[in-house]
Design a protein around this motif. Structure first.
Motif, PDB file in Angstrom:
ATOM      1  N   ALA A 123       9.007  25.830  12.520  1.00  0.00           N
ATOM      2  CA  ALA A 123       9.637  27.164  13.348  1.00  0.00           C
ATOM      3  C   ALA A 123      10.116  26.782  14.709  1.00  0.00           C
ATOM      4  CB  ALA A 123       8.109  27.606  13.857  1.00  0.00           C
ATOM      5  N   GLU A 124      10.880  27.575  15.198  1.00  0.00           N
ATOM      6  CA  GLU A 124      11.681  27.028  16.545  1.00  0.00           C
ATOM      7  C   GLU A 124      10.920  26.691  17.582  1.00  0.00           C
ATOM      8  OE1 GLU A 124      15.549  30.222  15.913  1.00  0.00           O
ATOM      9  OE2 GLU A 124      13.676  30.809  16.977  1.00  0.00           O
ATOM     10  N   THR A 125       9.727  27.181  17.425  1.00  0.00           N
ATOM     11  CA  THR A 125       8.681  26.744  18.446  1.00  0.00           C
ATOM     12  C   THR A 125       7.925  25.587  18.282  1.00  0.00           C
ATOM     13  OG1 THR A 125       7.149  28.161  17.244  1.00  0.00           O
ATOM     14  CG2 THR A 125       8.175  29.301  19.209  1.00  0.00           C
ATOM     15  N   ALA A 126       8.070  24.809  17.249  1.00  0.00           N
ATOM     16  CA  ALA A 126       7.602  23.652  16.873  1.00  0.00           C
ATOM     17  C   ALA A 126       7.925  22.462  17.744  1.00  0.00           C
ATOM     18  CB  ALA A 126       7.558  23.293  15.418  1.00  0.00           C
ATOM     19  N   THR A 127       6.673  21.687  18.157  1.00  0.00           N
ATOM     20  CA  THR A 127       7.215  20.261  18.796  1.00  0.00           C
ATOM     21  C   THR A 127       6.439  19.260  18.042  1.00  0.00           C
ATOM     22  OG1 THR A 127       5.244  21.052  20.195  1.00  0.00           O
ATOM     23  CG2 THR A 127       7.298  21.505  21.092  1.00  0.00           C
ATOM     24  N   PHE A 128       7.040  18.120  18.187  1.00  0.00           N
ATOM     25  CA  PHE A 128       6.598  16.928  17.448  1.00  0.00           C
ATOM     26  C   PHE A 128       6.275  15.844  18.638  1.00  0.00           C
ATOM     27  CE2 PHE A 128       9.138  19.472  14.605  1.00  0.00           C
ATOM     28  CZ  PHE A 128       8.418  19.188  13.256  1.00  0.00           C
ATOM     29  N   GLY A 129       5.425  15.127  18.454  1.00  0.00           N
ATOM     30  CA  GLY A 129       5.133  13.874  19.475  1.00  0.00           C
ATOM     31  C   GLY A 129       3.997  12.715  19.061  1.00  0.00           C
ATOM     32  N   GLN A 130       4.178  11.710  19.573  1.00  0.00           N
ATOM     33  CA  GLN A 130       3.289  10.730  19.172  1.00  0.00           C
ATOM     34  C   GLN A 130       2.665  10.287  20.716  1.00  0.00           C
ATOM     35  OE1 GLN A 130       4.136  10.742  15.079  1.00  0.00           O
ATOM     36  NE2 GLN A 130       2.491   9.563  16.180  1.00  0.00           N
ATOM     37  N   PRO A 131       1.500  11.080  21.014  1.00  0.00           N
ATOM     38  CA  PRO A 131       1.024  10.797  22.479  1.00  0.00           C
ATOM     39  C   PRO A 131       0.061   9.825  22.406  1.00  0.00           C
ATOM     40  CG  PRO A 131       0.007  12.621  21.344  1.00  0.00           C
ATOM     41  CD  PRO A 131       1.082  12.218  20.525  1.00  0.00           C
ATOM     42  N   GLU A 132      -0.160   9.203  21.419  1.00  0.00           N
ATOM     43  CA  GLU A 132      -1.303   7.990  21.283  1.00  0.00           C
ATOM     44  C   GLU A 132      -1.410   7.046  22.502  1.00  0.00           C
ATOM     45  OE1 GLU A 132       0.617   8.924  18.754  1.00  0.00           O
ATOM     46  OE2 GLU A 132      -0.668   9.150  17.094  1.00  0.00           O
ATOM     47  N   ILE A 133      -0.051   6.761  22.906  1.00  0.00           N
ATOM     48  CA  ILE A 133       0.018   5.762  24.177  1.00  0.00           C
ATOM     49  C   ILE A 133      -0.800   6.458  25.347  1.00  0.00           C
ATOM     50  CG2 ILE A 133       2.243   6.486  25.094  1.00  0.00           C
ATOM     51  CD1 ILE A 133       3.054   3.130  24.892  1.00  0.00           C
ATOM     52  N   THR A 134      -0.935   7.592  25.458  1.00  0.00           N
ATOM     53  CA  THR A 134      -1.197   8.195  26.552  1.00  0.00           C
ATOM     54  C   THR A 134      -3.033   8.219  26.545  1.00  0.00           C
ATOM     55  OG1 THR A 134      -1.395  10.408  25.963  1.00  0.00           O
ATOM     56  CG2 THR A 134       0.517   9.789  26.808  1.00  0.00           C
ATOM     57  N   LEU A 135      -3.440   7.817  25.214  1.00  0.00           N
ATOM     58  CA  LEU A 135      -4.756   7.814  24.986  1.00  0.00           C
ATOM     59  C   LEU A 135      -5.440   6.415  24.942  1.00  0.00           C
ATOM     60  CD1 LEU A 135      -4.953  10.345  22.190  1.00  0.00           C
ATOM     61  CD2 LEU A 135      -6.279  10.785  24.564  1.00  0.00           C
ATOM     62  N   GLY A 136      -4.268   5.209  25.207  1.00  0.00           N
ATOM     63  CA  GLY A 136      -4.534   3.887  25.100  1.00  0.00           C
ATOM     64  C   GLY A 136      -4.863   3.506  23.690  1.00  0.00           C
ATOM     65  N   THR A 137      -4.129   4.073  22.820  1.00  0.00           N
ATOM     66  CA  THR A 137      -3.962   3.565  21.356  1.00  0.00           C
ATOM     67  C   THR A 137      -2.693   3.585  20.860  1.00  0.00           C
ATOM     68  OG1 THR A 137      -5.170   3.708  19.306  1.00  0.00           O
ATOM     69  CG2 THR A 137      -4.729   5.750  20.417  1.00  0.00           C
ATOM     70  N   ILE A 138      -2.334   3.529  19.485  1.00  0.00           N
ATOM     71  CA  ILE A 138      -0.791   3.624  18.914  1.00  0.00           C
ATOM     72  C   ILE A 138      -1.105   4.253  17.775  1.00  0.00           C
ATOM     73  CG2 ILE A 138      -0.426   1.235  19.619  1.00  0.00           C
ATOM     74  CD1 ILE A 138      -0.323   0.279  16.880  1.00  0.00           C
ATOM     75  N   PRO A 139      -0.064   4.922  17.156  1.00  0.00           N
ATOM     76  CA  PRO A 139       0.064   5.723  15.882  1.00  0.00           C
ATOM     77  C   PRO A 139      -0.760   4.998  14.957  1.00  0.00           C
ATOM     78  CG  PRO A 139       2.154   6.020  16.907  1.00  0.00           C
ATOM     79  CD  PRO A 139       1.320   4.883  17.685  1.00  0.00           C
ATOM     80  N   GLY A 140      -1.589   5.561  14.140  1.00  0.00           N
ATOM     81  CA  GLY A 140      -2.445   4.802  13.197  1.00  0.00           C
ATOM     82  C   GLY A 140      -2.267   5.156  11.704  1.00  0.00           C
ATOM     83  N   ALA A 141      -1.555   6.449  11.451  1.00  0.00           N
ATOM     84  CA  ALA A 141      -1.524   7.072  10.042  1.00  0.00           C
ATOM     85  C   ALA A 141       0.044   7.078   9.648  1.00  0.00           C
ATOM     86  CB  ALA A 141      -2.206   8.302  10.113  1.00  0.00           C
ATOM     87  N   GLY A 142       0.664   5.818  10.065  1.00  0.00           N
ATOM     88  CA  GLY A 142       2.144   5.918   9.688  1.00  0.00           C
ATOM     89  C   GLY A 142       3.138   6.170  10.569  1.00  0.00           C
ATOM     90  N   GLY A 143       2.933   6.510  11.621  1.00  0.00           N
ATOM     91  CA  GLY A 143       4.069   7.043  12.896  1.00  0.00           C
ATOM     92  C   GLY A 143       4.866   5.798  13.118  1.00  0.00           C
ATOM     93  N   THR A 144       4.377   4.519  13.360  1.00  0.00           N
ATOM     94  CA  THR A 144       5.304   3.427  13.696  1.00  0.00           C
ATOM     95  C   THR A 144       6.271   3.056  12.543  1.00  0.00           C
ATOM     96  OG1 THR A 144       3.789   1.805  12.898  1.00  0.00           O
ATOM     97  CG2 THR A 144       3.762   2.490  15.241  1.00  0.00           C
ATOM     98  N   GLN A 145       5.941   3.547  11.411  1.00  0.00           N
ATOM     99  CA  GLN A 145       6.660   3.129  10.031  1.00  0.00           C
ATOM    100  C   GLN A 145       7.524   4.192   9.764  1.00  0.00           C
ATOM    101  OE1 GLN A 145       6.213  -0.340   9.135  1.00  0.00           O
ATOM    102  NE2 GLN A 145       5.143   0.018  11.005  1.00  0.00           N
ATOM    103  N   ARG A 146       7.008   5.551   9.728  1.00  0.00           N
ATOM    104  CA  ARG A 146       7.982   6.667   9.033  1.00  0.00           C
ATOM    105  C   ARG A 146       8.752   7.104  10.245  1.00  0.00           C
ATOM    106  NH1 ARG A 146       2.939   7.940   6.404  1.00  0.00           N
ATOM    107  NH2 ARG A 146       3.261   7.451   3.949  1.00  0.00           N
TER     108      ARG A 146
END
Ligand code: CO8
Length: 258
Positions: A123-146
């Motif tokens: 949708a035009e209103t959709a947003t995508f993000g990987q905010p894990e770094i703000t929580l003190g972790t990293i993407p863990g379900a494929g984000g760094t690879q995909r």
């Protein structure tokens, strides 16, 4: 009895899964993940389903891992249970195309879940993000690879290292999503596409999906070899004979798939 965390629907040959934890922005609790994987397995084994749609609800697509649940997980627990491997494995096991309809936020594990789908409509209103770094972790379900495969290193690094979101239009320009449409049109457009895909020969659709996915695993030479093998194998299918005969018939006729 507790409410289901997903809603399952059918529209002719399309199986539809709607994430449904509105009070937590559809965060991926263990229960939701298990129910989602059960639904995928059930659509995969149902010959009446030729394509699958995965979408959210009025709150958006998905706000990622359930932060409350994950906050209770120790390293040892996560390591021993191979936390989240089942989610990736579950998607890998589906031969039918999955269209993700991203109708709002897709954050963290939500963005990763979107990327497990085969085609994304947003949708035009959709947003995508990987905010894990703000929580003190990293993407863990494929984000760094995909993400790097979808949008390239610099944009992927930018999203993952800053935690900043991108809009649907930016996601489309970067190649993450196939189409961006007004919010009120996006689901019906995706359903039309899913119905079209589901109307083709099921084994041919599965082989096409497999061949495209192998491009992510193989170098060009091995990938071309793999494609040739599957392409040649299609010559042995009744659906191949039917498709060619229907095209060559005078007058041309519509193919009837098995
Ligand atoms: N997990 C659990 N609960 C959540 C989550 C979440 N990810 N996101 C929102 N909620 C809950 C809030 O706690 C709140 O609950 P309550 O009403 O009980 O306090 C409710 O949803 C509403 O949230 P907000 O008040 O914050 O609503 P806003 O409209 O102000 O903001 C946002 C909505 C933008 C979605 C905001 O809630 C937000 O930023 N959420 C967190 C997004 C995030 O950081 N996601 C990454 C999580 S980490 C991750 O995904 C690791 C990836 C590993 C793979 C995951 C696969 C399972």
């Amino acid at each position: 009895m507790s409410e289901s965390t997903i809603i399952i629907e059918h529209s002719e040959r399309v199986g539809i899964i709607k994430l449904n934890r509105p009070r937590a922005y559809n965060a991926l609790s263990g229960t939701l993940i298990n129910e989602l994987l059960d639904a995928l397995r059930s659509f995969e084994s149902d010959p009446g389903v030729g394509a699958i749609i995965l979408t959210g609800n009025e709150k958006g697509f998905c706000a990622g891992a359930d932060i409350k649940e994950q906050s209770e997980l120790s390293f040892v627990n996560a390591y021993n249970q191979d936390y989240l491997k089942n989610l990736n494995d579950g998607f890998f096991a589906v031969h039918k195309p999955i269209i993700g309809v991203i109708n709002g936020i897709a954050l963290g594990g939500g963005c990763e879940l979107a990327m497990m789908c085969d085609i994304l409509y947003a949708a035009e209103t959709a947003t995508f993000g990987q905010p894990e770094i703000t929580l003190g972790t990293i993407p863990g379900a494929g984000g760094t690879q995909r993400l790097i495969r979808a949008i390239g290193k610099s944009k992927a690094m930018h999203m993952i290292l800053t935690g900043e979101m991108i809009s649907a239009k930016e996601a489309e320009a970067a190649g993450l999503v196939a189409k961006v449409l007004p919010a009120e049109q996006v689901f019906s457009a995706a359903l039309k596409t899913a119905s079209k895909i589901a109307s083709f020969s099921a084994p041919i659709v599965a082989m096409a999906k497999e061949a495209v996915n192998e491009a992510e695993e193989l170098g060009l030479k091995n990938g071309l070899h793999f494609e040739s093998r599957l392409y040649h194998a299609t010559f042995g299918l009744e659906d191949h004979a039917e498709g060619f005969q229907a095209f060559l018939a005078k007058p041309k006729r519509v193919a009837q798939w098995t």
